[in-house]
Design a protein around this motif. Structure first.
Motif, PDB file in Angstrom:
ATOM      1  N   LEU A 193       0.841  -1.197   0.000  1.00  0.00           N
ATOM      2  CA  LEU A 193       0.000   0.000   0.000  1.00  0.00           C
ATOM      3  C   LEU A 193       0.876   1.248   0.000  1.00  0.00           C
ATOM      4  O   LEU A 193       0.429   2.324   0.403  1.00  0.00           O
ATOM      5  CB  LEU A 193      -0.918   0.000   1.230  1.00  0.00           C
ATOM      6  N   GLU A 194       2.100   1.102  -0.454  1.00  0.00           N
ATOM      7  CA  GLU A 194       3.030   2.225  -0.439  1.00  0.00           C
ATOM      8  C   GLU A 194       2.486   3.365  -1.299  1.00  0.00           C
ATOM      9  O   GLU A 194       2.060   3.150  -2.436  1.00  0.00           O
ATOM     10  CB  GLU A 194       4.384   1.759  -0.986  1.00  0.00           C
ATOM     11  N   GLY A 195       2.496   4.557  -0.736  1.00  0.00           N
ATOM     12  CA  GLY A 195       2.017   5.727  -1.474  1.00  0.00           C
ATOM     13  C   GLY A 195       0.505   5.863  -1.515  1.00  0.00           C
ATOM     14  O   GLY A 195      -0.024   6.754  -2.173  1.00  0.00           O
ATOM     15  N   ILE A 196      -0.199   4.978  -0.810  1.00  0.00           N
ATOM     16  CA  ILE A 196      -1.669   5.027  -0.799  1.00  0.00           C
ATOM     17  C   ILE A 196      -2.135   5.714   0.492  1.00  0.00           C
ATOM     18  O   ILE A 196      -1.679   5.377   1.583  1.00  0.00           O
ATOM     19  CB  ILE A 196      -2.261   3.602  -0.869  1.00  0.00           C
ATOM     20  N   ASP A 197      -3.040   6.681   0.358  1.00  0.00           N
ATOM     21  CA  ASP A 197      -3.497   7.440   1.524  1.00  0.00           C
ATOM     22  C   ASP A 197      -4.892   7.053   1.985  1.00  0.00           C
ATOM     23  O   ASP A 197      -5.307   7.389   3.092  1.00  0.00           O
ATOM     24  CB  ASP A 197      -3.476   8.936   1.197  1.00  0.00           C
ATOM     25  N   ALA A 198      -5.650   6.395   1.100  1.00  0.00           N
ATOM     26  CA  ALA A 198      -6.991   5.944   1.462  1.00  0.00           C
ATOM     27  C   ALA A 198      -7.297   4.742   0.573  1.00  0.00           C
ATOM     28  O   ALA A 198      -6.782   4.637  -0.532  1.00  0.00           O
ATOM     29  CB  ALA A 198      -8.025   7.046   1.227  1.00  0.00           C
ATOM     30  N   VAL A 199      -8.128   3.827   1.102  1.00  0.00           N
ATOM     31  CA  VAL A 199      -8.432   2.607   0.343  1.00  0.00           C
ATOM     32  C   VAL A 199      -9.934   2.504   0.139  1.00  0.00           C
ATOM     33  O   VAL A 199     -10.719   2.742   1.067  1.00  0.00           O
ATOM     34  CB  VAL A 199      -7.922   1.351   1.101  1.00  0.00           C
ATOM     35  N   VAL A 200     -10.323   2.164  -1.100  1.00  0.00           N
ATOM     36  CA  VAL A 200     -11.730   1.889  -1.383  1.00  0.00           C
ATOM     37  C   VAL A 200     -11.870   0.435  -1.830  1.00  0.00           C
ATOM     38  O   VAL A 200     -11.134  -0.034  -2.701  1.00  0.00           O
ATOM     39  CB  VAL A 200     -12.284   2.825  -2.485  1.00  0.00           C
ATOM     40  N   LEU A 201     -12.785  -0.294  -1.180  1.00  0.00           N
ATOM     41  CA  LEU A 201     -13.186  -1.616  -1.658  1.00  0.00           C
ATOM     42  C   LEU A 201     -14.461  -1.389  -2.471  1.00  0.00           C
ATOM     43  O   LEU A 201     -15.493  -1.041  -1.903  1.00  0.00           O
ATOM     44  CB  LEU A 201     -13.453  -2.573  -0.484  1.00  0.00           C
ATOM     45  N   PRO A 202     -14.383  -1.555  -3.784  1.00  0.00           N
ATOM     46  CA  PRO A 202     -15.513  -1.161  -4.631  1.00  0.00           C
ATOM     47  C   PRO A 202     -16.605  -2.229  -4.693  1.00  0.00           C
ATOM     48  O   PRO A 202     -16.425  -3.348  -4.218  1.00  0.00           O
ATOM     49  CB  PRO A 202     -14.850  -1.002  -6.000  1.00  0.00           C
ATOM     50  N   GLY A 203     -17.698  -1.869  -5.319  1.00  0.00           N
ATOM     51  CA  GLY A 203     -18.809  -2.792  -5.484  1.00  0.00           C
ATOM     52  C   GLY A 203     -18.547  -3.806  -6.583  1.00  0.00           C
ATOM     53  O   GLY A 203     -17.575  -3.719  -7.324  1.00  0.00           O
ATOM     54  N   GLY A 204     -19.430  -4.769  -6.656  1.00  0.00           N
ATOM     55  CA  GLY A 204     -19.309  -5.818  -7.668  1.00  0.00           C
ATOM     56  C   GLY A 204     -19.639  -7.162  -7.054  1.00  0.00           C
ATOM     57  O   GLY A 204     -20.392  -7.246  -6.074  1.00  0.00           O
TER      58      GLY A 204
END
Lengths: 217, 95
Positions: free
Chosen positions: A39-50
Motif C-alpha cells: 500500500l506504499e504511497g496510498i493514503d486511502a483505500v476503497v473496496l468497490p462494489g461488484g
C-alpha cells in the motif's frame, strides 16, 4: 492524496470509483490487484462494489482472505481511511472490521433504484461534510443488502453512534434501517448505497460527492 | 523405497442459517411447496452442504483442520451455524 481501489476478479464498480474520484474531484487513484501486498504511497483505500469471486460461498467471503486485504486490515488499524461500497461493505463485515453481516434482500429481488437516506455522521471522517440528520439520495444496486446483527450488537452500534447512514424507506429488511456503519475510530465506513454513482451531475444527483471529497483537506 | 500413503479423509459439513436470521429464499420455497400441493410444510430453511476431502496424519488432526476451515471460512458465525455431519477415512484410501 492517492486513493487505492482494490480490484478483485468480479469487481465492477472500480472504474466508477476512479471516475468519481479523478474525473469529478481530481483525486488521483491507483488500482490495487487483490494479490498485491503493498500500500506504499496510498493514503486511502476503497473496496468497490461488484461480485468479488462471483459471490461464491457468501458475498465477500473469499475476497476477505486475499493478500491485499491483510494489508488493508493493518492500514485500517493504523487509522488509515477505508471505504467499503456495496460488495466492499460485505467484505468489511467478513473481515470483521465492521460487525454484522449482509444477507439476501427480504423480498428476494435485486434492487436497483434511488434510496432516500438520512446521514448521522457522528465521528465518521468520511461523512464530515454532511449535517446531522441530513436527508440525501444515493443509488442502491444489490441483491444481498439486508443487514443482520443480533439485538445486543445493534443496540451497541446505536449507542455508539455508529449507524451513520439509515434508509428513510427500508428497501431490503435491514435491521435498524442500517444502510451504512462506521468503526469506533471513525476511519472505516461500509455502506450498501453507491456514493460513487452520485458524483457526476449527469447521473442525476451529486449527493455522494462530499463523501469522497472528505479526503481533501 | 516406498513411502506409506498419507491417510485421506472425507468430511461433510452442513452450514445452516441461525434460527434468528431471516431466510426469504427458504420462505419462498415453502410457499412454492404449498402451490405444488405438498401440504403440511410448516418450516423450510435453506443451508449448504460442503463435501471436503483432505489429507491428515489421523482422524483427530483431520477433525481439527475441518473445524478451523468451518469456523474461518465455510460459515460466517454472525449468521450461520455449522456442524460436522460426517468424517471418515476416504473410501479409496490406500489405492
Amino acid at each position: 492524496m492517492t486513493i487505492g481501489v482494490v480490484v478483485f476478479p468480479g469487481s465492477n464498480c472500480d472504474r466508477d470509483v476512479r471516475w468519481a474520484a479523478e474525473g469529478c474531484l481530481g483525486i488521483p487513484t491507483r488500482f490495487l490487484w487483490h494479490e498485491e501486498r503493498s500500500l506504499e504511497g496510498i493514503d486511502a483505500v476503497v473496496l468497490p462494489g461488484g461480485f468479488s469471486y462471483g459471490d461464491y460461498l457468501r458475498c465477500g467471503a473469499i475476497a476477505h482472505v486475499s493478500p491485499m486485504l491483510s494489508e488493508v486490515a493493518a492500514f485500517a488499524a493504523r487509522g488509515g481511511p477505508v471505504l467499503g461500497i456495496c460488495n466492499g461493505f460485505q467484505i468489511l463485515t467478513e473481515m470483521g472490521l465492521l460487525p454484522g453481516a449482509l444477507t439476501r434482500n427480504r423480498q428476494l429481488h435485486f434492487l436497483c433504484e434511488a434510496a432516500p437516506l438520512t446521514v448521522h455522521p457522528g465521528a465518521c471522517q468520511w461523512l464530515r461534510h454532511y449535517g446531522e440528520g441530513e436527508p440525501i439520495s444515493l443509488p442502491i444496486a444489490h441483491g444481498e443488502g439486508c443487514f443482520q446483527a443480533d439485538a445486543d450488537t445493534l443496540a451497541a452500534l446505536e449507542g455508539e453512534g455508529r449507524v451513520v447512514l439509515r434508509y428513510a424507506a427500508n428497501p431490503n429488511g435491514s435491521v435498524g434501517d442500517v444502510a451504512g456503519l462506521c468503526n469506533a475510530q471513525g476511519n472505516v465506513l461500509g455502506l450498501m448505497p453507491h456514493p460513487e454513482r452520485a458524483c457526476d451531475p449527469i447521473t442525476g444527483g451529486t449527493d455522494g460527492s462530499r463523501l469522497l471529497a472528505s479526503l481533501l483537506s | 523405497m516406498t513411502f506409506p500413503p498419507v491417510p485421506r479423509f472425507q468430511a461433510r459439513v452442513l452450514v445452516s442459517l441461525r434460527p434468528s436470521v431471516l431466510d426469504p429464499a427458504g420462505e419462498a420455497t415453502r410457499a412454492a411447496a404449498q402451490r405444488l400441493g405438498v401440504d403440511g410444510i410448516t418450516r423450510l430453511r435453506i443451508g449448504k452442504a460442503m463435501e471436503v476431502e483432505l489429507e491428515a496424519p489421523d482422524l483427530d488432526a483431520a477433525r481439527s483442520q475441518i473445524e478451523r476451515l468451518s469456523d474461518r471460512l465455510l460459515a460466517n458465525p454472525v449468521i450461520e451455524n455449522w456442524c460436522l455431519e460426517q468424517l471418515k477415512p476416504a473410501e479409496d484410501a490406500g489405492s
